[in-house]
Motif scaffolding. Structure first.
Motif, mmCIF file in Angstrom:
data_model
loop_
_atom_site.group_PDB
_atom_site.id
_atom_site.type_symbol
_atom_site.label_atom_id
_atom_site.label_comp_id
_atom_site.label_asym_id
_atom_site.label_seq_id
_atom_site.Cartn_x
_atom_site.Cartn_y
_atom_site.Cartn_z
ATOM 1 N N VAL A 201 45.532 19.089 14.294
ATOM 2 C CA VAL A 201 44.020 19.815 14.124
ATOM 3 C C VAL A 201 44.103 21.111 15.005
ATOM 4 O O VAL A 201 43.234 21.771 15.401
ATOM 5 N N SER A 202 45.549 21.873 15.195
ATOM 6 C CA SER A 202 45.693 22.985 15.953
ATOM 7 C C SER A 202 45.190 24.091 15.071
ATOM 8 O O SER A 202 45.212 24.145 13.865
ATOM 9 N N GLY A 203 44.399 24.990 15.562
ATOM 10 C CA GLY A 203 43.885 26.201 15.068
ATOM 11 C C GLY A 203 42.654 25.920 14.214
ATOM 12 O O GLY A 203 42.267 26.532 13.449
ATOM 13 N N GLY A 204 42.063 24.853 14.576
ATOM 14 C CA GLY A 204 40.701 24.401 13.896
ATOM 15 C C GLY A 204 41.182 23.671 12.511
ATOM 16 O O GLY A 204 40.351 23.343 11.711
ATOM 17 N N GLY A 205 42.306 23.659 12.215
ATOM 18 C CA GLY A 205 42.550 23.085 10.884
ATOM 19 C C GLY A 205 42.702 21.515 11.009
ATOM 20 O O GLY A 205 42.485 21.093 11.944
ATOM 21 N N ALA A 206 43.148 20.707 9.992
ATOM 22 C CA ALA A 206 43.159 19.200 9.756
ATOM 23 C C ALA A 206 44.190 18.752 8.893
ATOM 24 O O ALA A 206 43.967 18.395 7.962
ATOM 25 N N ARG A 207 45.389 18.889 9.251
ATOM 26 C CA ARG A 207 46.694 18.641 8.454
ATOM 27 C C ARG A 207 47.001 17.237 8.879
ATOM 28 O O ARG A 207 47.630 16.900 9.677
ATOM 29 N N THR A 208 46.980 16.214 7.722
ATOM 30 C CA THR A 208 47.343 14.955 7.822
ATOM 31 C C THR A 208 48.853 14.999 7.835
ATOM 32 O O THR A 208 49.769 15.172 6.768
#
Length: 605
Positions: A201-208
């Motif tokens: 969730v770095s930088g406000g994202g959400a990469r699985t």
């Protein structure tokens, strides 16, 4: 003039009790080495809480945020401050430190994390209210009511902000994220009935990064499905199920074929009573099991699970619990080596499917539009043209006319098919029922001769060469005792040793097949291997190396033309010989191409 000893002081040092914050930071140095260590401790707590689903989120490689959410049993308002006390745990029912049935038991993880980061725990048991508590620099705040579904959320921010010097020893965000992923994969393999999700969730994202849904079914089905998710379908397609038991110790799991080896030891996963470990003795046993089928620069792939009575293994060797100590390490090592070797031998000529698919992938042409060619349309057979029959016969005829079948059926029905020809005087082309096989005749025959020599060795034993004058080797008394304890095993391999007083050992015979041997370096090499792996296969490995060289010189050489019956005899012997799918150096002896894949290669599908 004598210099004063800097260690001698005029003042007597005062013994004092360290405060709890310093104690927790010292403990954290052992338990929390990096962000991945924190993830490991928190996820193991979630598994021990009976969670069916565990979600892990991190930011900046875990340095700024680690959040673990589970649907486990939860904690009430009275449990939360107690959970932050050192050596407080719900997982050790008594005082027996060997009767361990959970991941955690030391009660150090949460207070250690609270000492080096900003920790917040929110939890709710089923049927009760949710509460939260925060900790910073080992100082817990008040317990406050909050809202949450059943389960627990542990949020760790700004790891090592209380010990800034530790931050300098962390690696890049990418490297720390990779370490977190490795921890999650290992725990997910150990718990196939639990669902796991890992997100960046770095930088406000959400990469699985990882999603492993809970698996149902029996042990083998659920484990195979989980390994397919974690290691990929190619691993399962080229792996052998392992199941063996000896004196109360059970080994299960999957081990890959030798031709599915890796260039580094990155696909070796070992578990003891469900706990992921990185134990040197177990890794050495895995390496020894493949020593006869892999070169030193290749590494096997495996996921192996050792199960035994908890009293037979000590997991309290190190706070990180990554190492274990068995009561009888020789038993466990022997079980792993023998079970894997038996399983590999039982696969016969089987080779990895990736060799064929890799060849097809390298040769795949550019995609072209589908087109029906005139030659694919049904048409009456044209009249033979002058010279056509003679030309066609040259291309269609193998080295010699191959027999078309036997009383048992067509040769194409055999796993390696019927020989149709030989190209470049080294590669046999065989036709199977659903494709074709390309065989490296030298590599294949080398393995066949090697296995034949090993069978002769097993039947007739290793001839010993008696020394006219025994060679006396001086060793430390402990090393001498270690070797003499293995005297019977070494004697079966042609190496005869006897005590000669003190730490001296008399070498009276050496394996004849090794030729002239200097005993002292050989004995010291054996001792080094025992120290490294817990056992010694060195003498046997050296004998195998000599047999391998003999097999290489006694096998069919590249450049020799073979008759059809010779080629088919080679194929039939490969089908009947264990480990014939790879040569003595671990390379594949044949490549199989399915007809459907070949037709796709030529745009026919």
């Amino acid at each position: 003039m004598a210099l004063a000893d800097p260690k001698i002081s005029a003042f007597r040092p005062v013994i004092r009790q360290l405060d709890s914050a310093a104690i927790n930071r010292i403990a954290a140095g052992e338990v929390v080495e990096r962000p991945a260590s924190a993830v490991k401790e928190l996820v193991e707590n979630a598994v021990d809480a009976g969670a069916a689903r565990i979600d892990v989120a991190y930011a900046d490689g875990g340095k700024s945020l680690i959040r673990v959410t589970d649907d486990g049993c939860g904690m009430n308002a009275a449990d939360l401050p107690l959970a932050l006390s050192r050596h407080a745990t719900s997982k050790l029912p008594g005082d027996d430190l060997l009767d361990i049935h959970t991941f955690g038991f030391r009660g150090e993880a949460l207070p250690s994390l609270g000492a080096v980061g900003r920790l917040r725990i929110t939890s709710r048991p089923a049927g009760e209210d949710a509460h939260a508590i925060t900790v910073e620099q080992s100082r817990p705040g008040p317990v406050t009511p909050t809202a949450l579904g059943p389960g627990t959320v542990v949020e760790l921010r700004d790891l090592f902000h209380a010990t800034p010097a530790r931050l300098k020893f962390l690696r890049s965000d990418r490297a720390e994220a990779q370490a977190i992923g490795d921890v999650m994969r290992r725990i997910a393999m150990a718990e196939p009935a639990t669902g796991f999700t890992l997100r960046d969730v770095s930088g406000g994202g959400a990469r699985t990064i990882l999603r492993a849904d809970a698996q149902t079914g029996d042990l083998w089905d659920s484990l195979a499905a989980r390994l397919r998710t974690i290691l990929g379908p190619a691993f399962i397609e080229n792996a052998i199920p392992i199941e063996a038991t000896r004196e109360g110790v059970t080994l299960t799991g999957y081990a890959a074929l030798p031709t599915f080896s890796r260039g580094a030891a990155v696909a070796q996963f070992l578990f003891v009573n469900g706990r992921p470990v990185k134990d040197r003795m177990l890794l050495g046993a895995l390496r020894a099991a493949y020593s006869d089928v892999l070169p030193r620069d290749r590494h096997p792939a495996a996921a192996l699970f050792v199960s035994c009575d908890p009293h037979l293994v000590d997991v309290n060797v190190h706070p990180a619990k990554a190492e274990v100590r068995f009561r009888d390490p020789g038993l466990v090592r022997g079980l792993i080596v023998s079970a894997l070797r038996h399983a590999l031998a039982s696969e016969g000529h089987r080779s990895a499917t990736t060799t064929g698919t890799g060849l097809l992938g390298a040769a795949t042409p550019e995609p072209t539009p589908a087109r029906i060619y005139q030659m694919d349309r049904p048409a009456p057979r044209p009249a033979p043209q002058p010279g056509f029959a003679e030309t066609a016969a040259v291309f269609a005829r193998p080295t010699e006319e191959a027999p078309q079948g036997t009383d048992e059926g067509p040769l194409e029905e055999n796993p390696l098919g019927a020989a149709r020809g030989q190209v470049h005087e080294n590669y046999i082309i065989a036709q199977t029922a659903d494709g074709m096989v390309i065989v490296d005749q030298h590599a294949a025959h080398e393995r066949l001769v090697y296995e034949r020599l090993k069978r002769q060795r097993a039947e007739n034993g290793i001839a010993a060469q008696q020394l006219l004058i025994p060679e006396i080797v001086d060793l430390p008394e402990g090393d001498a005792a270690t070797l003499l304890a293995l005297a019977d095993d070494l004697s079966a391999l042609g190496l005869t040793i006897e005590p000669f007083g003190g730490g001296a050992v008399a070498v009276r015979a050496t394996p004849a097949i090794l030729g002239e041997v200097t005993a002292a370096p050989l004995l010291r090499d054996i001792l080094d291997e025992i120290a490294d792996t817990g056992g010694s296969q060195l003498v046997e490995a050296r004998i195998d190396a000599v047999l391998s060289r003999m097999a290489c010189h006694g096998s069919v050489r590249s450049g020799r033309r073979m008759r059809a019956e010779e080629m088919n005899a080679l194929l039939r012997e490969m089908e009947a010989t264990p480990l014939s799918g790879q040569c003595n150096h671990g390379r594949p002896t044949y490549v199989e191409l399915k007809l459907a894949d070949i037709e796709r290669l030529f745009g026919r599908s």
